[in-house]
Design a protein around this motif. Structure first.
Motif, PDB file in Angstrom:
ATOM      1  N   UNK A 145       7.930   5.914  -1.030  1.00 31.78           N
ATOM      2  CA  UNK A 145       6.529   6.295  -0.938  1.00 31.78           C
ATOM      3  C   UNK A 145       6.441   6.096   0.706  1.00 31.78           C
ATOM      4  N   UNK A 146       5.218   6.530   1.075  1.00 34.11           N
ATOM      5  CA  UNK A 146       4.734   6.274   2.647  1.00 34.11           C
ATOM      6  C   UNK A 146       3.989   5.095   2.743  1.00 34.11           C
ATOM      7  N   UNK A 147       4.491   4.148   3.680  1.00 31.96           N
ATOM      8  CA  UNK A 147       3.454   3.027   3.916  1.00 31.96           C
ATOM      9  C   UNK A 147       2.266   3.378   4.715  1.00 31.96           C
TER      10      UNK A 147
ATOM     11  N   UNK B  93      14.164   6.567  -9.343  1.00 33.53           N
ATOM     12  CA  UNK B  93      15.236   6.055 -10.307  1.00 33.53           C
ATOM     13  C   UNK B  93      14.715   5.064 -11.235  1.00 33.53           C
ATOM     14  N   UNK B  94      15.051   5.277 -12.691  1.00 32.59           N
ATOM     15  CA  UNK B  94      14.598   4.411 -13.698  1.00 32.59           C
ATOM     16  C   UNK B  94      15.836   3.995 -14.427  1.00 32.59           C
ATOM     17  N   UNK B  95      15.976   2.456 -14.470  1.00 29.51           N
ATOM     18  CA  UNK B  95      16.981   2.056 -15.409  1.00 29.51           C
ATOM     19  C   UNK B  95      17.002   2.427 -16.847  1.00 29.51           C
ATOM     20  N   UNK B  96      18.344   2.549 -17.299  1.00 30.99           N
ATOM     21  CA  UNK B  96      18.195   2.840 -18.914  1.00 30.99           C
ATOM     22  C   UNK B  96      17.701   1.662 -19.752  1.00 30.99           C
TER      23      UNK B  96
ATOM     24  N   UNK C 211      11.254   1.045  -2.478  1.00 28.04           N
ATOM     25  CA  UNK C 211      11.296  -0.409  -3.069  1.00 28.04           C
ATOM     26  C   UNK C 211      11.917  -0.646  -4.376  1.00 28.04           C
ATOM     27  N   UNK C 212      12.855  -1.402  -4.932  1.00 29.55           N
ATOM     28  CA  UNK C 212      13.223  -1.489  -5.932  1.00 29.55           C
ATOM     29  C   UNK C 212      12.745  -2.710  -6.656  1.00 29.55           C
ATOM     30  N   UNK C 213      12.264  -2.396  -7.944  1.00 30.88           N
ATOM     31  CA  UNK C 213      11.489  -3.349  -8.598  1.00 30.88           C
ATOM     32  C   UNK C 213      11.796  -3.648  -9.997  1.00 30.88           C
ATOM     33  N   UNK C 214      11.779  -4.862 -10.480  1.00 32.93           N
ATOM     34  CA  UNK C 214      11.844  -5.395 -11.783  1.00 32.93           C
ATOM     35  C   UNK C 214      10.841  -6.013 -12.205  1.00 32.93           C
TER      36      UNK C 214
ATOM     37  N   UNK D  75       1.072  -1.266   0.070  1.00 29.51           N
ATOM     38  CA  UNK D  75       0.017   0.004  -0.022  1.00 29.51           C
ATOM     39  C   UNK D  75       1.047   1.343  -0.048  1.00 29.51           C
ATOM     40  N   UNK D  76       0.789   1.868  -0.985  1.00 23.04           N
ATOM     41  CA  UNK D  76       1.758   3.221  -1.029  1.00 23.04           C
ATOM     42  C   UNK D  76       0.907   4.453  -1.351  1.00 23.04           C
ATOM     43  N   UNK D  77       1.348   5.630  -0.391  1.00 18.40           N
ATOM     44  CA  UNK D  77       0.949   6.951  -0.501  1.00 18.40           C
ATOM     45  C   UNK D  77       2.016   7.845  -0.891  1.00 18.40           C
TER      46      UNK D  77
END
Ligand code: NI
Length: 183
Positions: free
Chosen positions: A119-121, A87-90, A129-132, A79-81
């Motif tokens: 984000x705020x939880x 950051x975005x990957x190339x 969070x880092x996501x792929x 849940x994100x506020x």
């Protein structure tokens, strides 16, 4: 989950509210937590892997996701506020995307392959969070909703126009059938 979580009716394109810019929440208070829980409940019922507040006509920068980072299926709920892509990957990647606000239409969308989101939880704590993979696509798709951007805006002009024409035609058909009268 708060007792007050409810299933929210969702807007579908071309509803103009989906095109608005949502406002940051000033604090993660009970009303924001209630909204987060209602989004989670609605996402569960509708079978989505992400849902943003403006899809329910609530113009706050809040969304929820539930992507399994291993296989892309339904997983842990986040849940994100006030999320911010810091950051975005190339490197870019293509995922087939759909949207609860754009029923039945899916398309391959190219976006940065990885992102980092701050984000705020639900406790109001700052998190990152880092996501792929599909998770990264989902976070970008939901962030776009907060700026009034829909996934087909990320397509080439020809495919974008094709989807917009189809959505308009559907709206006319719905209106002709008088469906809007019961909403
Ligand atoms: Ni969506």
């Amino acid at each position: 989950m708060t007792a007050s979580a409810k299933i929210l009716p969702l807007l579908t394109a071309p509803d103009p509210l989906l095109r608005r810019h949502s406002a940051a929440v000033s604090a993660v208070d009970d009303s924001v937590r209630e909204l987060m829980d209602s989004l989670v409940a609605t996402m569960g019922v509708e079978g989505g892997i992400g849902l943003a507040a403006p899809q329910a006509g609530i113009l706050w920068r809040v969304f929820v996701t539930r992507v399994d980072v291993e296989d892309g299926g339904p997983g842990k709920v986040l849940k994100m506020a006030n999320p911010e892509i810091v950051w975005r990957s190339e490197e870019r990647a293509v995922h087939c995307e759909g949207c609860l606000s754009v029923p039945e239409l899916k398309a391959d969308v190219e976006r940065p392959a990885e992102v980092r989101v701050r984000y705020l939880d639900e406790a109001g704590e700052v998190r990152e969070v880092r996501a792929g993979g599909l998770f990264a696509a989902c976070l970008q798709h939901e962030s776009d909703h907060l700026d009034g951007v829909l996934f087909f805006d990320r397509l080439g002009l020809v495919r974008r126009d094709m989807i917009i024409r189809r959505l308009r035609r559907r709206k006319r058909e719905r209106e002709a059938e008088g469906e809007d009268a019961v909403l």
